[in-house]
Structure formats: C-alpha cells, structure tokens
Design a protein around this motif. Sequence first.
Motif, PDB file in Angstrom:
ATOM      1  N   LYS B   5      46.232  27.121  46.773  1.00 46.45           N
ATOM      2  CA  LYS B   5      44.984  27.871  46.765  1.00 46.45           C
ATOM      3  C   LYS B   5      45.216  29.330  47.167  1.00 46.45           C
ATOM      4  O   LYS B   5      44.730  30.259  46.533  1.00 46.45           O
ATOM      5  N   GLU B   6      45.993  29.495  48.243  1.00 49.16           N
ATOM      6  CA  GLU B   6      46.239  30.849  48.727  1.00 49.16           C
ATOM      7  C   GLU B   6      46.936  31.691  47.673  1.00 49.16           C
ATOM      8  O   GLU B   6      46.625  32.848  47.483  1.00 49.16           O
ATOM      9  N   ASN B   9      44.603  32.986  45.145  1.00 52.90           N
ATOM     10  CA  ASN B   9      43.909  34.133  45.710  1.00 52.90           C
ATOM     11  C   ASN B   9      44.734  35.394  45.594  1.00 52.90           C
ATOM     12  O   ASN B   9      44.249  36.458  45.259  1.00 52.90           O
ATOM     13  N   LEU B  10      45.995  35.220  45.927  1.00 53.94           N
ATOM     14  CA  LEU B  10      46.887  36.365  45.973  1.00 53.94           C
ATOM     15  C   LEU B  10      47.086  36.955  44.575  1.00 53.94           C
ATOM     16  O   LEU B  10      47.069  38.163  44.396  1.00 53.94           O
ATOM     17  N   LYS B  13      44.152  38.906  43.712  1.00 58.06           N
ATOM     18  CA  LYS B  13      44.144  40.145  44.481  1.00 58.06           C
ATOM     19  C   LYS B  13      45.082  41.179  43.843  1.00 58.06           C
ATOM     20  O   LYS B  13      44.730  42.337  43.677  1.00 58.06           O
TER      21      LYS B  13
END
Lengths: 431, 97
Positions: B5-6, B9-10, B13
């Motif tokens: 998940k992270e 996100n990254l 971004k």
Amino acid sequence: MEEVRFNVIIIGGGLSGLAAAYTLAEAGQEVLLLEKGDYCGAKNVTGGRMYVSLIRDFFPAIWAKAPLERAIVQEELCLMSPGSSILIRYNDADIASEPYQSYSVCRAKFDKYFAKQAEKKGALITVKKKVDSLVFKDGKVDGVVAGGETLYADVVICCDGALSLFAQQAYLQKPLNPKHFAVGFKEIIELAPETLENRFNLLPGQGAARLYMGDVTEGKFGGGFLYTNKESVSLGLVLGLEALCQEEPRTKAPDLLERFKKRPEVAALIAGGQTAEYSAHVIPEGGYDHLSKLFGDGILVAGDAAGFSINAGITVRGMEYAMFSGYIAAWAAIKAAGTGDYSAESLSVYERMLADSFLMQDFKEYRHVTESLNHKRFFTYYPELAGKIMHGLYAMPNGPKARITPTLRRSVGVRNVPDMLLKDLPKVVKL
Amino acid sequence: MNGGKESLNLKAKLGLNVFKENKNFHISVNPGKENDPRLFYAVLACPAGLYSVNDAGAVELSQDGCLECGTCKIICSDEVLTWRYPDGATGVQFRFG
Ligand SMILES: Cc1cc2nc3c(=O)[nH]c(=O)nc-3n(C[C@H](O)[C@H](O)[C@H](O)COP(=O)(O)OP(=O)(O)OC[C@H]3O[C@@H](n4cnc5c(N)ncnc54)[C@H](O)[C@@H]3O)c2cc1C
Ligand code: SF4
C-alpha cells in the motif's frame, strides 16, 4: 580556436552560487554561472525557513520584491511520544514585527528570482548545462569542461551543493562519510490561505514554523518540520543517514513520512490538502571538523559544497550560510583580481574573512553540539518523559487519581533527572 | 507488511513531480558489488523507494522517479555505485523545492 575566458566561473545556481554571481557582477567582474537544472532552483530543496536578518544587508536591493512566502511570526515545538504529544507555541512581539527575522521560502521560486537579479547586474547565467569536470593547468584550476566545451576562468567557485564533487576532484574534500550527512524529504501540500491561517491561529499573511521531535522519527536522530507557505505547507522529515540505516526499528524513509502524516495531530493540519510535490536532498551535518578545505590555486568552495550546513537535530540551517559564503567568496575573487594573483595563498583571504564572521562563530559554537545531541535521551527519553508527565496530569482514570509525584517517579525510572536535565539544558537551547 | 500500500502511495506521489526524460539512467551498481550490504541500507534510506529486495533476496534498483538527493551515493559509496548527476535539462525539475 580562441579560448573563452572569464574572471570567474561558478558551478551551480543555488543560493551560494547566485550570491557569488550577484556580488561579482555588481563589482563589474565577468562572471559565468553554470546550472544543470532547467532554471535555477529546479534541483534545489530546502525545508523552508531562511533567516533573512543575517544576510539582508549584503543584498539590500533584492528583498523588496523577493518571492518570500510568509514571515515567520510564531514558533512552535511539538514533542511527540508514541500515543501523545505536547505542543509549545511561542509568540513574541519582537519576532512578530518588522523587519521580520525569518521567512518561509520555496527554492524553485526564490532561486529563479535571485538568478534574474544577478542577470540584471550583468552576470551570465547558463542553465541546462552540467559541468563535467575541472580543468587544471600547472596544478592550478583554470576552468571547467561542460557539455564537451572547455571554458576558462581565473577563479572557479564550486557551489555545487552537498555532494561537493568538484572540491573532491580538487582534493579539497575527502570522500563523503554517511556519518556526516542527513537526508531531508518533504511534501508540498496545498491549502487555501484562510484554512491555513485558521489552523495555525495566524493573521492573514503571517506564518508559523512547527518542529517535531521524538516519536516522529521513532526516536532516531532527526526531526520533523512544518512551515507555512502562502498557499501550502512544507511538511517533511530530516534524519541522520547512520540513524536511518542502522537504528531500530528499521523503517523505510518514505514510510516514516506517511506515518508522520497519519498522526492525528498532523492529519488534522493537512486534511483536505493536496500534495503538489515530493522532494528530497542530502544535508551536510559534519560541522566544523568536516568542512572542506575552502580554497586552492584558482578555486574556492562555498555553501553546502564546503559543508556549511548545521543540522542541530530538529532545525537545519544552511541557506543564510550559503548566501553569505557565496558573497565572501566573490569578494575573495575580486581582491585576487586586483592583484592578478589567483594562487591559494592569495585566495586564502576567503577563509580569513569567514573566520571573523557569524558563520564561523556559529560553526565553532555548534562544534560539539551535534555529537552530544546524537543521543537517545533527546530523541526518545525526553519526549516520552514529557508525555508521561502530561498524561499523569490530564488523563482521568476509572477510579481514584494517583498523586502525580509517585506516578511520575515510577514512569521516569531515574532518580537523577534534575542533574541530567541541568547537564542537557544548555544543549537544548541550541536546537 | 503494509509495503504494498505504501509503495503505491509513493508511486502516486512521485507521479506529481515534473521529470524530464534522461536517456541513460544516472546510477548503476558496479559489477561485482551486487550483494554489497550497503545496498540494503539504500533500501531503507532512498526517499523515492527505488531500491527494493526481490524474491531472490537481491537488491534491485528501479529507474523511475529519482529525486537526485544523493543519499544512496553517500551510503553506498563510489565503490558500490557509479553515480552521476543526470545530464543538463533532464531528470527531476522542482516547481516548489
Ligand atoms: C529537507 C531540507 C530542509 C532544509 N531546511 C533548511 C531550513 O529550514 N533553513 C535553512 O537555512 N537551510 C535548510 N536546509 C539546508 C539548505 O537548503 C542548504 O544549505 C542550501 O540549499 C545550500 O545551498 P547551496 O547553494 O550551497 O546548494 P544547493 O542549493 O544544493 O545548490 C547547488 C546547485 O548546484 C547545481 N549543480 C550541482 N552540480 C552541478 C554541475 N555539475 N553542473 C551544474 N550545476 C550543478 C545544482 O543543480 C544546484 O542548483 C535544508 C535542506 C534540506 C534538504
Ligand atoms: S539519489 Fe536519492 S532518490 Fe535517487 S536513487 Fe539515490 S537515494 Fe533514491
């Protein structure tokens, strides 16, 4: 072919390079600045706060129209422990009145503007041009190679930032050691000005700086920062490279930032905001003992390239040092031009001028602070202790509330806290 | 754990940044240094998450989204990485910084 020769070539259009270019051009020197980004500022990252008060007088004409974001009139410190935090807000009429001591800035805007001012003074600035190497003649730096072209100069000023590649090529800097660096990474999160002012209790146009320590880095050497810009906040983390790689728990840098943003205290501040950019950069934090050699035959080193950044745990300062060292390097080159002597001995005036300045005084002052700060007490123990004290004061248990002192003693587990605090307090005030 | 998940996100971004294409990626692992332990530090420290451990337990370097921060260069040293700045007018171009 005729050789192209300048009085001075500057490598890098960050604050140090631009300050040097501006000063040299103003003094009538032929100066060329080479910058690899699409524009000056395109590659540059900062947290966000510039102490204009220290450098205002060296560039008096640039400030009136400079794209500064907000005057910082409110100072805040947030001590975080895993489940709680304490926010200290400091308002001070002195800090909140003109001339303001510090402003939040975004480098892509500020550097671009500063470059324009330097060009107006007559500096030649070429962007999209990467310098590949220095050129030497009889042991003296005599120019640079950029994009296959050789360009000559009496003096080259290296302002290429923290990686300091050219000072290394000239043997003025040793190979870089992770011990002496931190990395900073941040998001720009856009928020309407009114929202921002409401959330931080600010009047229109005013700005705040909020620094975080403790659980924000999971207790590792470093901290978090939030600066209010005109229509956004700069929210990010700074961590010592060694701490980030070797201290437990081992969490990936980008995950630490997500974790920070998810803290309820932070989430409430940025709710509804849109992230517009994500950036990162290394920061030299070796301090006085790990500065590069500042001059050689035909060469000077300024700004981060020389190591002129101080990371005192939660605040990073480098912008005013970059601008000031660029300014002094320019004057050293101007002095050398007066005598036509570009040897290391002649250029050593740079170091002597810096020695008497606020810059070297700060570096001497901070010489041992970073070392002594690099300690769990500051980044884990004190923030947690503060959290426990507040918990003891404010949390209402189901049942009789215990007296605060014994509870505290138990949670603190150290008898000699006062002694320890007395020893550490002088260090804390330097943060 | 929550890596999936992270990292999504990254990616999103990094997708917000302005990047200009660079023909030759500016970082490479030096031959014979593929198993250097310092590469595992880069997995932790790279703010763009470009270093990751693959199924075979080796560190892989992805090429999209480098912020040119210099962290991996300092952590891994020139012994392990050949690290150059991208050519002029390529790579990340910050609009805020
Ligand atoms: C996250 C973070 C937070 C920070 N917070 C603060 C803060 O709040 N306050 C503060 O005062 N300081 C802060 N700093 C430190 C501050 O940003 C730096 O000290 C400052 O940017 C140094 O300026 P400089 O001109 O020396 O280098 P840089 O700004 O790094 O500029 C170097 C320039 O050289 C160019 N360049 C490099 N190599 C070449 C080449 N080969 N050819 C052509 N051009 C080249 C680069 O593209 C760049 O434009 C922070 C830093 C970071 C990363
Ligand atoms: S330079 Fe920075 S962003 Fe790029 S790969 Fe290395 S650590 Fe990651």
